[in-house]
Scaffold this motif. Structure first.
Motif, mmCIF file in Angstrom:
data_model
loop_
_atom_site.group_PDB
_atom_site.id
_atom_site.type_symbol
_atom_site.label_atom_id
_atom_site.label_comp_id
_atom_site.label_asym_id
_atom_site.label_seq_id
_atom_site.Cartn_x
_atom_site.Cartn_y
_atom_site.Cartn_z
ATOM 1 N N GLU A 58 59.287 -29.638 15.909
ATOM 2 C CA GLU A 58 59.117 -28.185 15.918
ATOM 3 C C GLU A 58 58.462 -27.704 14.631
ATOM 4 O O GLU A 58 57.622 -26.800 14.652
ATOM 5 C CB GLU A 58 60.474 -27.503 16.103
ATOM 6 C CG GLU A 58 61.108 -27.737 17.456
ATOM 7 C CD GLU A 58 60.251 -27.205 18.601
ATOM 8 O OE1 GLU A 58 59.544 -26.184 18.389
ATOM 9 O OE2 GLU A 58 60.288 -27.798 19.695
ATOM 10 N N GLN A 60 56.349 -29.287 12.870
ATOM 11 C CA GLN A 60 54.923 -29.607 12.962
ATOM 12 C C GLN A 60 54.160 -28.493 13.682
ATOM 13 O O GLN A 60 53.077 -28.084 13.241
ATOM 14 C CB GLN A 60 54.748 -30.934 13.698
ATOM 15 C CG GLN A 60 53.309 -31.425 13.771
ATOM 16 C CD GLN A 60 53.220 -32.776 14.446
ATOM 17 O OE1 GLN A 60 53.803 -32.986 15.503
ATOM 18 N NE2 GLN A 60 52.516 -33.705 13.830
ATOM 19 N N LYS A 61 54.740 -27.975 14.764
ATOM 20 C CA LYS A 61 54.094 -26.877 15.491
ATOM 21 C C LYS A 61 54.009 -25.624 14.627
ATOM 22 O O LYS A 61 52.992 -24.915 14.629
ATOM 23 C CB LYS A 61 54.878 -26.564 16.765
ATOM 24 C CG LYS A 61 54.936 -27.698 17.777
ATOM 25 C CD LYS A 61 55.840 -27.301 18.941
ATOM 26 C CE LYS A 61 56.097 -28.458 19.889
ATOM 27 N NZ LYS A 61 57.045 -28.073 20.972
ATOM 28 N N GLU A 62 55.091 -25.351 13.902
ATOM 29 C CA GLU A 62 55.113 -24.157 13.062
ATOM 30 C C GLU A 62 54.089 -24.250 11.932
ATOM 31 O O GLU A 62 53.379 -23.279 11.638
ATOM 32 C CB GLU A 62 56.512 -23.948 12.503
ATOM 33 C CG GLU A 62 57.551 -23.645 13.572
ATOM 34 C CD GLU A 62 58.982 -23.711 13.044
ATOM 35 O OE1 GLU A 62 59.160 -23.639 11.810
ATOM 36 O OE2 GLU A 62 59.915 -23.837 13.856
ATOM 37 N N ASP A 64 51.422 -25.956 11.902
ATOM 38 C CA ASP A 64 50.069 -25.957 12.444
ATOM 39 C C ASP A 64 49.511 -24.538 12.537
ATOM 40 O O ASP A 64 48.298 -24.325 12.432
ATOM 41 C CB ASP A 64 50.066 -26.621 13.820
ATOM 42 C CG ASP A 64 48.658 -26.995 14.273
ATOM 43 O OD1 ASP A 64 47.985 -27.744 13.536
ATOM 44 O OD2 ASP A 64 48.235 -26.533 15.350
ATOM 45 N N LYS A 65 50.384 -23.556 12.699
ATOM 46 C CA LYS A 65 49.953 -22.158 12.743
ATOM 47 C C LYS A 65 49.343 -21.724 11.410
ATOM 48 O O LYS A 65 48.549 -20.770 11.362
ATOM 49 C CB LYS A 65 51.135 -21.250 13.084
ATOM 50 C CG LYS A 65 51.729 -21.502 14.459
ATOM 51 C CD LYS A 65 52.959 -20.633 14.671
ATOM 52 C CE LYS A 65 53.624 -20.921 16.010
ATOM 53 N NZ LYS A 65 54.863 -20.121 16.210
ATOM 54 N N SER A 188 54.463 -38.098 14.642
ATOM 55 C CA SER A 188 54.365 -38.276 16.087
ATOM 56 C C SER A 188 55.505 -39.166 16.549
ATOM 57 O O SER A 188 56.215 -39.786 15.745
ATOM 58 C CB SER A 188 53.022 -38.911 16.473
ATOM 59 O OG SER A 188 52.998 -40.277 16.106
ATOM 60 N N ASP A 206 63.997 -25.221 17.464
ATOM 61 C CA ASP A 206 62.847 -24.354 17.258
ATOM 62 C C ASP A 206 63.278 -23.103 16.503
ATOM 63 O O ASP A 206 64.409 -22.623 16.663
ATOM 64 C CB ASP A 206 62.203 -23.980 18.588
ATOM 65 C CG ASP A 206 63.134 -23.160 19.473
ATOM 66 O OD1 ASP A 206 62.944 -21.943 19.583
ATOM 67 O OD2 ASP A 206 64.083 -23.757 20.024
#
Length: 470
Positions: A58, A60-62, A64-65, A188, A206
């Motif tokens: 999660e 990593q997604k944050e 990436d923004k 990953s 998240d």
């Protein structure tokens, strides 16, 4: 390029090191280094390892923004992590490393060495006090010394505290191209994570869910916190401690939400009580900062070195398994073993029972908790165990000894919690369930392994003797 070395600060919001790196206006990369052998020495619970593992995806997604890649490496321990972080900085041609401080002794020594390596390599090194609302060393008594008792610490903390505001995370400049090797370092599922994991799916990872849990508690349960928090059968606590432990949530975020909810009304008794719990966390962090010997397993009070512990491995295993014959103790230990979490009132009850009814050194309980708890934090766990064992910072004398039966009757009056975790007692009435040895029917449940009244007298004698030998 700037490199942010993440540790127990796995968040993109209100992360001081990350914000300072982004403010440079240059490309930023974040790095997390798993150290399974170090975690093993620090007794990390597999359920906490799983929470951390899931949180990385999660995060990593944050990140990436903000155009920040999350890189990942694994090595055995802190010593090897120093070489790795320098290798990554070299590969990325990073000219500056940003970190948030950790206050335990191994972590402090690691960062002192890292700072020296950066100096030798002519790489910038910046570290920030991010873990606490009030930086250790800023809350002192009139003699300029740290507080050794919570209540005066709390008063001084509140006097100096100003309500925090959460700085908005700024966007990074366009991400710099990563080398082929650095591309292989991106987090990953293919990356090695060689530490045992136990399912932590009961905890969302998240940020939106974590934030909503904080908001829901403050809006719906906080005002009754002072009346509900001691009853383990009730849903009266915030359950935010796992997120604070891995840094998915900061104490400043908790404070900011508390302030937001009480701007237009007086602070309720429940809110004040919850604030005290935040300050307890701060208190224990400050203690390990000022007393590194606590991280070496030493008693806070040196007179406690003279306590004659009577370790009995059979008793200890019985305690671990929840088979002591005291229902509230057994229910609590079974909850811990099954869920990786234990209600705070129960933590005090079982810790008092281990140290003052079974006379087993608090070290054993402290370590067992760390190996089981999803929210195991060294400073808070050590502080709590020493408080219960009367070897640590506490304004009360050593003769505070919890009676497991009266605690059970007071905080689980109908036996609802006991029935859930000790189903072999579920048919007993609300009175007998707290003292099943008085039941007339045959039970598949052990008799008490010790007599509390007798062991209380033993404890008083042991502690009195220890203080006399000070």
């Amino acid at each position: 390029m700037k490199l942010v070395w993440l540790r127990r600060d796995l968040r993109s919001i209100d992360n001081t090191a990350l914000n300072r790196a982004l403010e440079s206006g240059e490309p930023v990369a974040a790095l997390f280094i798993a150290t399974p052998k170090q975690w093993e020495r620090h007794d990390m619970a597999p359920v906490q390892a799983d929470l951390l593992y899931r949180r990385l995806f999660e995060l990593q997604k944050e990140l990436d923004k903000y155009d920040v890649p999350l890189l990942y490496r694994q090595c055995d321990d802190f010593t090897q992590s120093l070489d790795l972080v320098m290798d990554v900085a070299s590969e990325l041609t990073a000219d500056h490393i940003f970190v948030n401080k950790e206050y335990e002794i191994n972590e402090t020594l690691r960062d002192e060495r890292a700072a020296q390596l950066c100096h030798d390599a002519k790489i910038g090194w910046s570290q920030f006090d991010d873990k606490c609302v009030m930086t250790p060393g800023t809350v002192l008594n009139q003699q300029g010394e740290y507080f050794k008792v919570f209540t005066p610490f709390k008063k001084a903390w509140l006097k100096k505290m100003s309500w925090p505001t959460i700085a908005k995370t700024v966007s990074a400049s366009q991400r710099a191209p990563l080398s082929n090797m650095a591309q292989q370092w991106l987090w990953s599922k293919d990356q090695a994570f060689d530490y045992p994991r136990v399912d932590s799916r009961d905890y969302a990872v998240d940020f939106d869910s974590i934030r909503q849990q904080l908001r829901a508690f403050c809006q719906q349960a906080m005002d009754e916190y002072h009346t509900q928090r001691d009853f383990p059968a009730e849903d009266g606590t915030s359950l935010l401690s796992p997120y604070l432990t891995i840094g998915a949530l900061s104490p400043r975020q908790c404070m900011a939400r508390l302030h937001e909810e009480t701007l237009s009304r007086p602070m309720s008794e429940g809110a004040t009580t919850w604030l005290s719990e935040v300050i307890w966390r701060e208190f224990y962090q400050h203690l390990v900062y000022f007393e590194p010997r606590l991280c070496k397993g030493e008693n806070f009070h040196r007179w406690a070195n003279h306590i004659h512990w009577q370790h009995n491995d059979d008793y200890f295993q019985t305690w671990c398994q929840g088979r002591t014959g005291y229902p509230i103790v057994d229910a609590a230990m079974r909850q811990l073993n099954h869920t990786g979490w234990m209600h705070n009132r129960l933590r005090m009850i079982v810790a008092s029972f281990l140290t003052k009814d079974l006379h087993i050194h608090w070290h054993h309980g402290e370590r067992y908790f760390m190996r089981q708890l999803v929210d195991g934090d060294y400073a808070s766990n050590n502080g709590g165990w020493q408080w219960c064992a009367s070897t640590g910072c506490d304004g009360q004398p050593y003769f505070r000894i919890f009676n497991p039966t009266t605690q059970s009757e007071k905080f689980d009056p109908t036996g609802k919690f006991i029935r859930r975790w000790v189903p072999e007692l579920s048919e007993l009435d609300n009175k007998t369930i707290h003292q099943p040895w008085k039941a007339t029917q045959t039970l598949n449940y052990p008799k008490p392994i010790v007599d509390h009244k007798a062991e209380r007298e033993v404890t008083l004698s042991l502690y009195k003797q220890a203080k006399g030998n000070e």
